[in-house]
Each structure stands twice: as structure tokens, then as C-alpha cells.
Design a protein around this motif. Structure first.
Motif, PDB file in Angstrom:
ATOM      1  N   ALA A   1      18.914   2.488  49.830  1.00 55.72           N
ATOM      2  CA  ALA A   1      19.079   3.053  51.178  1.00 55.72           C
ATOM      3  C   ALA A   1      20.391   2.559  51.799  1.00 55.72           C
ATOM      4  O   ALA A   1      21.171   3.356  52.331  1.00 55.72           O
ATOM      5  N   ILE A   2      20.647   1.255  51.711  1.00 51.25           N
ATOM      6  CA  ILE A   2      21.876   0.693  52.317  1.00 51.25           C
ATOM      7  C   ILE A   2      23.104   1.376  51.716  1.00 51.25           C
ATOM      8  O   ILE A   2      24.054   1.713  52.425  1.00 51.25           O
ATOM      9  N   SER A   3      23.047   1.649  50.409  1.00 51.29           N
ATOM     10  CA  SER A   3      24.213   2.270  49.762  1.00 51.29           C
ATOM     11  C   SER A   3      24.451   3.697  50.264  1.00 51.29           C
ATOM     12  O   SER A   3      25.532   4.237  50.109  1.00 51.29           O
ATOM     13  N   GLU A   4      23.442   4.309  50.879  1.00 52.63           N
ATOM     14  CA  GLU A   4      23.569   5.690  51.378  1.00 52.63           C
ATOM     15  C   GLU A   4      23.966   5.744  52.855  1.00 52.63           C
ATOM     16  O   GLU A   4      24.194   6.821  53.395  1.00 52.63           O
ATOM     17  N   ILE A   5      23.959   4.584  53.524  1.00 49.49           N
ATOM     18  CA  ILE A   5      24.169   4.601  54.984  1.00 49.49           C
ATOM     19  C   ILE A   5      25.611   4.261  55.323  1.00 49.49           C
ATOM     20  O   ILE A   5      26.111   3.190  54.933  1.00 49.49           O
ATOM     21  N   GLN A   6      26.228   5.167  56.047  1.00 49.04           N
ATOM     22  CA  GLN A   6      27.610   4.927  56.473  1.00 49.04           C
ATOM     23  C   GLN A   6      27.650   3.733  57.425  1.00 49.04           C
ATOM     24  O   GLN A   6      26.813   3.638  58.321  1.00 49.04           O
ATOM     25  N   GLY A   7      28.583   2.840  57.190  1.00 48.12           N
ATOM     26  CA  GLY A   7      28.703   1.684  58.091  1.00 48.12           C
ATOM     27  C   GLY A   7      27.826   0.518  57.672  1.00 48.12           C
ATOM     28  O   GLY A   7      27.757  -0.481  58.376  1.00 48.12           O
ATOM     29  N   ALA A   8      27.135   0.643  56.513  1.00 55.38           N
ATOM     30  CA  ALA A   8      26.295  -0.457  56.020  1.00 55.38           C
ATOM     31  C   ALA A   8      26.769  -0.844  54.618  1.00 55.38           C
ATOM     32  O   ALA A   8      27.182   0.010  53.836  1.00 55.38           O
ATOM     33  N   ARG A   9      26.697  -2.147  54.322  1.00 58.30           N
ATOM     34  CA  ARG A   9      27.137  -2.602  52.997  1.00 58.30           C
ATOM     35  C   ARG A   9      26.248  -3.753  52.535  1.00 58.30           C
ATOM     36  O   ARG A   9      26.004  -4.688  53.312  1.00 58.30           O
ATOM     37  N   LEU A  10      25.748  -3.650  51.311  1.00 61.77           N
ATOM     38  CA  LEU A  10      24.952  -4.744  50.768  1.00 61.77           C
ATOM     39  C   LEU A  10      25.898  -5.809  50.230  1.00 61.77           C
ATOM     40  O   LEU A  10      26.727  -5.544  49.358  1.00 61.77           O
ATOM     41  N   VAL A  11      25.747  -7.033  50.779  1.00 62.57           N
ATOM     42  CA  VAL A  11      26.644  -8.128  50.377  1.00 62.57           C
ATOM     43  C   VAL A  11      26.027  -8.896  49.209  1.00 62.57           C
ATOM     44  O   VAL A  11      26.708  -9.232  48.241  1.00 62.57           O
ATOM     45  N   GLY A  12      24.735  -9.189  49.293  1.00 56.49           N
ATOM     46  CA  GLY A  12      24.124  -9.969  48.224  1.00 56.49           C
ATOM     47  C   GLY A  12      22.636 -10.127  48.415  1.00 56.49           C
ATOM     48  O   GLY A  12      22.052  -9.584  49.362  1.00 56.49           O
ATOM     49  N   ALA A  13      22.029 -10.886  47.499  1.00 49.88           N
ATOM     50  CA  ALA A  13      20.573 -11.035  47.513  1.00 49.88           C
ATOM     51  C   ALA A  13      20.169 -12.382  46.942  1.00 49.88           C
ATOM     52  O   ALA A  13      20.936 -13.012  46.206  1.00 49.88           O
TER      53      ALA A  13
END
Ligand SMILES: NC(=O)c1ccc[n+]([C@@H]2O[C@H](COP(=O)([O-])OP(=O)(O)OC[C@H]3O[C@@H](n4cnc5c(N)ncnc54)[C@H](O)[C@@H]3O)[C@@H](O)[C@H]2O)c1
Length: 343
Positions: free
Chosen positions: A22-34
Motif C-alpha cells: 500500500a505504501i508503495s502505491e501512495i504518492q508522498g509516502a515512502r517505506l524506509v525500513g522494517a
């Protein structure tokens, strides 16, 4: 130039992939880590999504690039992790249930308030078109005086499903069974459409699975608006039937099966051309992962907008508390044999 909001995921099991996708599909959102307590899980996840793997929660929370955490751990850990994250100044998205009891939910609420951070509790079905149309019709009074609101969630989960997870089916980490884990989605929809619940009377039993918590529960509700309702939840019937939500007023009935509208019948009204009646194609009645990421995209997107514009997310901590209150009241009623009033 608007900057991207950095996300960190805590717990790299099944549902973490819905969050990452989901995060990868949202403009203005970026997954940094886990991070995950399992080295293998966090490394495999980091490799799959091309993000950082943090060796510990502390390390993830120290990263200033991360503004929001998604908590995807077993349910019993949502509260302590959310509290630690909020105290570290992070906004929090937690998977359902928000917490496994009200004491922990209230601690989460107080900690978010103290640190002035936002919280969203995943309830992705609120974002489906069918639910939006149903709630809108009820709010406009199209069904007349509300008389009853019922949710049927008769699902199939095998003994292996419980045995595999380790934490599933335990009071400490799952917080309950057919209602607290699977049924919470439908219970949240029921109260979202019908309004606040005044009282419950319920039975919760373990009939067919070797687990600590209930695999079957039935409850009768009275809503604050006077209407009555039924919650029926199980995870132990074969083959599992689609989730059904039915709302009746003295001027109409609307029923949903999974995410489809199957009945839209309003006294004196021609059928609205925007309302398409269809049978459901798939669902989670017998397969817990048979659902897409659209709901998570919409809900995490709603949180991104809430942060950017300093608004409330649709399902904030106060909303997330409501189904936990209903479910824990049903458990209390089953234990005591008494009607439980929610306020
Ligand atoms: N919204 C939905 O439709 C939906 C669907 C499935 C699960 N869920 C919820 O998501 C949560 C996780 O469920 P799942 O099916 O992904 O479980 P899972 O067992 O597949 O994954 C949980 C992960 O958390 C990790 N973990 C455990 N303790 C941890 C800790 N202290 N710190 C970091 N990681 C830790 C485990 O190693 C595991 O990788 C549950 O609360 C569940 O209710 C929601």
C-alpha cells in the motif's frame, strides 16, 4: 516541494506485505525500513521491498527518516509498541485490534495525546464503496427509523491455522478469537453504520477448535438509537459463508455480502442506477488472505492526508477503541451471564 513521509514497519509477517504494498502505491509516502524479532523475517522482508532492516525496535524508532510506524505484530503487542513509538514522537498506524483490552487502548490514547501524534487503526472495510454507500443512505435517513442491524461472520479457520501462528487463539497475544481477531472487521462496520452500542448480551464458546479463546459467539445488542441487533461470529464451521451485514429500517433494507451490495430496497423509491446489485466474488470466509490491498491503500492514504493537513484520520484511536469495547463487553456478558452496558 512537498517532502515524502517516511514509514517504518514493525513485524514482518503476513499483513506487513499489505502495508508495504500500500505504501508503495501512495504518492508522498515512502517505506524506509522494517524490523522483526526474527532476523530471517526482517532480512527477507528488507530484501523483498528493498528497504533497511533494523535489528531492533529501538533502532527503528531512532531513525529520523521515519515519521510513521505501521504495527503488524501479534495483537497483544500493539499497545506496548504503539506507546513506545508515540513516546518516540512517531505517528502510529496499528493493525486491528487497536489493543486487546480497554485499559491498554486508553493508555495508547493518553500517550498519543501527550505526544501530539496521530493514530490510525486499520479497519479497511470502512473504505469500500459498498460501506460508504450504505452509511450515507443510513445517515440521510433513507431507511427511515432504524429497527435492526445484524452482522453474520461464519468463517472457517482450520486447527492448523491456529497451530501455525503460535500466538493465534491465545488470550495473551490474540486477545480473543472469532470476535477479537476475525469478527472485529464486521463489528466495526456494524457500529459505524448503526451508531453507538448501548448494551450487549452474549455467549462466547470454544466448540470445535483446540484454542484458549472463543471459536463461536452470539450476541444481542441494543443501540443508543433504540434499534436492536445481532452479532454472529464463528471460525469453526465448514466451509465458511460470506460475511453478511444487514441493516433494516421501517422504510427500507440494505444488505451487504462481503464487499457487495446484495439488497437495496427502499419504500417508494425507484432503484438508484448507481447501485449495482451483485453477488460477492471472493472473500475471507475460508481463506484469511483472500483480500486485496485496496483497503490498506485507502486507509494509509487517509493517514498520509491527515498528517499533511493536520486532520483526524477516519479511524483514529477513539474510533479504534469502539469495537474493542463491544467485543470485551460481549466476553464479560458471557462470563457473568448478565447484560453489559457500555457506558
Ligand atoms: N487488517 C486485516 O485484514 C488483517 C489481516 C491479517 C492480520 N491482521 C492483524 O495483523 C497483525 C499481525 O498478523 P499476521 O497475520 O501478519 O501475523 P504473523 O504471525 O504472520 O506476523 C507477525 C510478525 O510479527 C513478528 N513479531 C512478533 N513479536 C514482535 C516484536 N516484539 N517486534 C517485532 N516483530 C515481532 C513475528 O516474528 C512475525 O513475523 C495481527 O494483529 C492481526 O490481527 C490484520
Amino acid at each position: 516541494m512537498s517532502k515524502e513521509i517516511g514509514f517504518g514497519i514493525i513485524g514482518c509477517g503476513t499483513i506487513s506485505n499489505w502495508h508495504a504494498g500500500a505504501i508503495s502505491e501512495i504518492q508522498g509516502a515512502r517505506l524506509v525500513g522494517a524490523t522483526d524479532v526474527s532476523k530471517d523475517s526482517r532480512e527477507a522482508f528488507a530484501e523483498k521491498w528493498k528497504v533497511k532492516a533494523y535489528e531492533s525496535l529501538d533502532e527503528l524508532l531512532k531513525d529520523k527518516e521515519i515519521e510513521v510506524v505501521c504495527i503488524c505484530t501479534p495483537s497483544g503487542l500493539h499497545a506496548p509498541i504503539a506507546i513506545q513509538a508515540a513516546n518516540a514522537g512517531k505517528h502510529v498506524i496499528t493493525e486491528k485490534p487497536m489493543a486487546i483490552n480497554l485499559k491498554e487502548a486508553d493508555e495508547m490514547i493518553a500517550t498519543c495525546e501527550k505526544n501530539n501524534v496521530k493514530m490510525a487503526v486499520i479497519s479497511q472495510l470502512r473504505f469500500t464503496d459498498a460501506v460508504i454507500k450504505l452509511r450515507d443512505a443510513v445517515k440521510k435517513g433513507m431507511l427511515g427509523k432504524l429497527v435492526s442491524g445484524d452482522i453474520y461472520m461464519k468463517f472457517y479457520r482450520s486447527q492448523e491455522y491456529y497451530d501455525k501462528g503460535g500466538w493465534r487463539g491465545t488470550w495473551k497475544m490474540d486477545g480473543g478469537g472469532a470476535l477479537m481477531n476475525q469478527g472485529i472487521h464486521g463489528i466495526d462496520l456494524l457500529q459505524y453504520v448503526m451508531g453507538d452500542v448501548k448494551s450487549v448480551f452474549g455467549h462466547a464458546k470454544t466448540l470445535a477448535r483446540d484454542i484458549e479463546v472463543e471459536d463461536t459467539a452470539s450476541a444481542v445488542l441494543e443501540f443508543e438509537n433504540g434499534a436492536l441487533g445481532v452479532i454472529q461470529g464463528t471460525t469453526s464451521i465448514y466451509p465458511g459463508t460470506p460475511r453478511r451485514l444487514e441493516i433494516n429500517g421501517d422504510k427500507g433494507t440494505i444488505a451487504l455480502e462481503e464487499d457487495s451490495i446484495i439488497v437495496w430496497d427502499i419504500l417508494g423509491q425507484e432503484k438508484d442506477p448507481d447501485i449495482v446489485l451483485e453477488r460477492t466474488k471472493s472473500g475471507t470466509a475460508s481463506n484469511p488472505t483472500a483480500f486485496g490491498i485496496e483497503g490498506h491503500i485507502k486507509q494509509i492514504g487517509d493517514m498520509v492526508e491527515a498528517i499533511k493537513h493536520n486532520k483526524k484520520p477516519l479511524v483514529d484511536q477513539y474510533e479504534g477503541r469502539k469495537p474493542v469495547q463491544i467485543i470485551t463487553a460481549i466476553y464479560e456478558s458471557s462470563r457473568t451471564g448478565k447484560i453489559v452496558y457500555l457506558k
